[in-house]
Design a protein around this motif. Sequence first.
Motif, PDB file in Angstrom:
ATOM      1  N   SER A 181       0.567  -1.373   0.135  1.00 33.93           N
ATOM      2  CA  SER A 181       0.025   0.143  -0.126  1.00 33.93           C
ATOM      3  C   SER A 181       0.925   1.167   0.062  1.00 33.93           C
ATOM      4  CB  SER A 181      -0.956  -0.004   1.092  1.00 33.93           C
ATOM      5  OG  SER A 181      -1.886  -1.026   1.118  1.00 33.93           O
ATOM      6  N   LEU A 182       1.708   1.100   0.932  1.00 35.18           N
ATOM      7  CA  LEU A 182       2.707   2.288   0.931  1.00 35.18           C
ATOM      8  C   LEU A 182       3.269   2.856  -0.547  1.00 35.18           C
ATOM      9  CD1 LEU A 182       4.539   4.311   2.396  1.00 35.18           C
ATOM     10  CD2 LEU A 182       6.175   2.807   2.729  1.00 35.18           C
ATOM     11  N   LYS A 183       3.890   1.741  -1.210  1.00 36.89           N
ATOM     12  CA  LYS A 183       4.695   2.019  -2.378  1.00 36.89           C
ATOM     13  C   LYS A 183       3.498   2.598  -3.410  1.00 36.89           C
ATOM     14  CE  LYS A 183       8.685  -0.890  -1.370  1.00 36.89           C
ATOM     15  NZ  LYS A 183       9.779  -1.529  -1.762  1.00 36.89           N
ATOM     16  N   TYR A 184       2.463   1.665  -3.613  1.00 41.21           N
ATOM     17  CA  TYR A 184       1.465   2.109  -4.697  1.00 41.21           C
ATOM     18  C   TYR A 184       0.837   3.684  -4.308  1.00 41.21           C
ATOM     19  CZ  TYR A 184       1.851  -2.183  -7.273  1.00 41.21           C
ATOM     20  OH  TYR A 184       2.382  -3.148  -8.135  1.00 41.21           O
ATOM     21  N   GLU A 185       0.800   3.704  -3.071  1.00 37.84           N
ATOM     22  CA  GLU A 185      -0.095   4.977  -2.558  1.00 37.84           C
ATOM     23  C   GLU A 185       0.596   6.345  -2.333  1.00 37.84           C
ATOM     24  OE1 GLU A 185      -2.829   3.966   0.402  1.00 37.84           O
ATOM     25  OE2 GLU A 185      -3.525   2.041  -0.672  1.00 37.84           O
ATOM     26  N   CYS A 186       2.111   6.120  -2.170  1.00 34.17           N
ATOM     27  CA  CYS A 186       2.837   7.205  -1.978  1.00 34.17           C
ATOM     28  C   CYS A 186       4.234   7.132  -2.670  1.00 34.17           C
ATOM     29  CB  CYS A 186       3.232   6.945  -0.295  1.00 34.17           C
ATOM     30  SG  CYS A 186       4.416   8.282   0.207  1.00 34.17           S
ATOM     31  N   VAL A 187       5.092   5.910  -2.475  1.00 34.39           N
ATOM     32  CA  VAL A 187       6.394   5.925  -3.095  1.00 34.39           C
ATOM     33  C   VAL A 187       6.458   6.204  -4.727  1.00 34.39           C
ATOM     34  CG1 VAL A 187       8.553   4.779  -3.139  1.00 34.39           C
ATOM     35  CG2 VAL A 187       7.214   4.724  -1.052  1.00 34.39           C
ATOM     36  N   TYR A 188       5.571   5.698  -5.396  1.00 35.09           N
ATOM     37  CA  TYR A 188       5.680   5.440  -6.715  1.00 35.09           C
ATOM     38  C   TYR A 188       4.859   6.776  -7.338  1.00 35.09           C
ATOM     39  CZ  TYR A 188       7.077   0.427  -6.218  1.00 35.09           C
ATOM     40  OH  TYR A 188       7.644  -0.649  -5.764  1.00 35.09           O
ATOM     41  N   LEU A 189       4.243   7.413  -6.279  1.00 31.55           N
ATOM     42  CA  LEU A 189       3.605   8.596  -6.957  1.00 31.55           C
ATOM     43  C   LEU A 189       4.712  10.044  -7.090  1.00 31.55           C
ATOM     44  CD1 LEU A 189       0.017   8.343  -5.227  1.00 31.55           C
ATOM     45  CD2 LEU A 189       0.815   7.563  -7.578  1.00 31.55           C
ATOM     46  N   HIS A 190       5.831   9.592  -5.967  1.00 32.37           N
ATOM     47  CA  HIS A 190       6.785  10.797  -5.850  1.00 32.37           C
ATOM     48  C   HIS A 190       8.171  10.321  -6.108  1.00 32.37           C
ATOM     49  CE1 HIS A 190       3.299  11.379  -3.169  1.00 32.37           C
ATOM     50  NE2 HIS A 190       3.424  12.698  -3.525  1.00 32.37           N
ATOM     51  N   ALA A 191       8.652  10.900  -6.840  1.00 32.77           N
ATOM     52  CA  ALA A 191      10.298  10.762  -7.284  1.00 32.77           C
ATOM     53  C   ALA A 191      11.110  11.029  -6.211  1.00 32.77           C
ATOM     54  CB  ALA A 191      10.500  10.973  -8.706  1.00 32.77           C
ATOM     55  N   PHE A 192      11.305  10.633  -5.342  1.00 36.07           N
ATOM     56  CA  PHE A 192      12.049  11.110  -4.130  1.00 36.07           C
ATOM     57  C   PHE A 192      13.408  11.615  -4.696  1.00 36.07           C
ATOM     58  CE2 PHE A 192       9.217   8.558  -1.268  1.00 36.07           C
ATOM     59  CZ  PHE A 192       8.275   9.423  -1.319  1.00 36.07           C
ATOM     60  N   ASP A 193      14.002  12.662  -4.381  1.00 28.45           N
ATOM     61  CA  ASP A 193      15.234  13.355  -4.595  1.00 28.45           C
ATOM     62  C   ASP A 193      16.215  12.762  -3.586  1.00 28.45           C
ATOM     63  OD1 ASP A 193      14.843  14.243  -6.995  1.00 28.45           O
ATOM     64  OD2 ASP A 193      14.249  16.302  -6.225  1.00 28.45           O
ATOM     65  N   ASN A 194      15.682  12.696  -2.100  1.00 26.23           N
ATOM     66  CA  ASN A 194      16.768  12.469  -1.119  1.00 26.23           C
ATOM     67  C   ASN A 194      15.711  12.075   0.194  1.00 26.23           C
ATOM     68  OD1 ASN A 194      15.409  14.992   0.001  1.00 26.23           O
ATOM     69  ND2 ASN A 194      16.825  16.121  -1.301  1.00 26.23           N
ATOM     70  N   GLY A 195      16.541  11.935   1.189  1.00 26.25           N
ATOM     71  CA  GLY A 195      15.985  11.198   2.414  1.00 26.25           C
ATOM     72  C   GLY A 195      14.847  11.978   2.893  1.00 26.25           C
ATOM     73  N   ALA A 196      15.303  13.336   2.980  1.00 25.58           N
ATOM     74  CA  ALA A 196      14.387  14.315   3.657  1.00 25.58           C
ATOM     75  C   ALA A 196      13.023  14.339   2.890  1.00 25.58           C
ATOM     76  CB  ALA A 196      15.014  15.695   3.592  1.00 25.58           C
ATOM     77  N   GLN A 197      12.881  14.514   1.630  1.00 28.49           N
ATOM     78  CA  GLN A 197      11.781  14.164   0.760  1.00 28.49           C
ATOM     79  C   GLN A 197      10.813  12.954   1.188  1.00 28.49           C
ATOM     80  OE1 GLN A 197      12.132  14.619  -3.476  1.00 28.49           O
ATOM     81  NE2 GLN A 197      12.470  17.014  -3.394  1.00 28.49           N
ATOM     82  N   ALA A 198      11.633  12.029   1.316  1.00 27.12           N
ATOM     83  CA  ALA A 198      11.145  10.516   1.693  1.00 27.12           C
ATOM     84  C   ALA A 198      10.425  10.555   2.993  1.00 27.12           C
ATOM     85  CB  ALA A 198      11.944   9.496   1.485  1.00 27.12           C
ATOM     86  N   ARG A 199      10.989  11.179   4.086  1.00 25.03           N
ATOM     87  CA  ARG A 199      10.477  11.198   5.318  1.00 25.03           C
ATOM     88  C   ARG A 199       9.131  12.004   5.461  1.00 25.03           C
ATOM     89  NH1 ARG A 199      15.943  11.004   6.257  1.00 25.03           N
ATOM     90  NH2 ARG A 199      16.555   9.372   7.608  1.00 25.03           N
ATOM     91  N   THR A 200       9.255  13.421   4.656  1.00 23.96           N
ATOM     92  CA  THR A 200       8.248  14.275   4.432  1.00 23.96           C
ATOM     93  C   THR A 200       6.801  13.443   4.060  1.00 23.96           C
ATOM     94  OG1 THR A 200       9.531  15.976   4.278  1.00 23.96           O
ATOM     95  CG2 THR A 200       7.249  16.264   3.589  1.00 23.96           C
ATOM     96  N   HIS A 201       6.923  12.714   2.989  1.00 25.07           N
ATOM     97  CA  HIS A 201       5.900  12.059   2.449  1.00 25.07           C
ATOM     98  C   HIS A 201       5.423  10.745   3.197  1.00 25.07           C
ATOM     99  CE1 HIS A 201       6.967  15.004  -0.899  1.00 25.07           C
ATOM    100  NE2 HIS A 201       5.858  14.618  -1.309  1.00 25.07           N
ATOM    101  N   ILE A 202       6.279  10.026   3.515  1.00 28.81           N
ATOM    102  CA  ILE A 202       6.043   9.023   4.256  1.00 28.81           C
ATOM    103  C   ILE A 202       5.121   9.096   5.745  1.00 28.81           C
ATOM    104  CG2 ILE A 202       6.685   6.939   5.449  1.00 28.81           C
ATOM    105  CD1 ILE A 202       8.810   6.641   3.167  1.00 28.81           C
TER     106      ILE A 202
END
Length: 202
Positions: A181-202
């Motif tokens: 669910s996390l990957k389809y609903e969040c990770v794959y909808l955003h091309a994270f540039d770095n860890g800070a972006q990933a933390r913000t969206h997750i």
Amino acid sequence: MRVIDEQFLATPYYGSRQMARWLRRQGDGVGRHRVRRLRTVMGLHAMYQEPRTSQPHPHHRIYPYLLRNLAITRANQVWCTDITSIPIKRGVLYLVAIMDWQSRKVLSWRLSNTMETHFCIEALEEALARYGVPDIFNTDQGSQFTSLEFTAVLKDHGINISMDGKGRWMDNVFIERLWRSLKYECVYLHAFDNGAQARTHI
């Protein structure tokens, strides 16, 4: 890596050869050996081998699986954990989550750029501080969770330790569903540039 990670969720039984063949059909001429290297970096292994990001340690104790035929009827009866990879622009991060089995609530999580044990312990200690102590804690046989440091925290709190059978992803099915669910609903909808972006969206 994002494309490989996404396809792995759809076809977790693909080995490196099948994944390379699928990529070529999509117009990406990546060879099997490069696919194998990228999958190793991401911690992806075909289901028939071992669908785990974390890898076992040959000298760590493996605890028995305690959930078979167990009626799980209340919160804090059983917690579980797992690690997954999160692709970013220039590499991969590793995400660990602690989940309550009965409520499916994520109790804590941490991101790390390494597979060392410390970020798993940090997530565990946060969950214990915020939600109390479960009766049973279920993990896979990854070296982070079988390490003396991680199991010592569980033992110090009087928690019974349960571990999945080797390669049996269904033993921890609810957290595997969380990753999907996390990957389809969040990770794959955003091309994270770095860890800070990933933390913000997750």
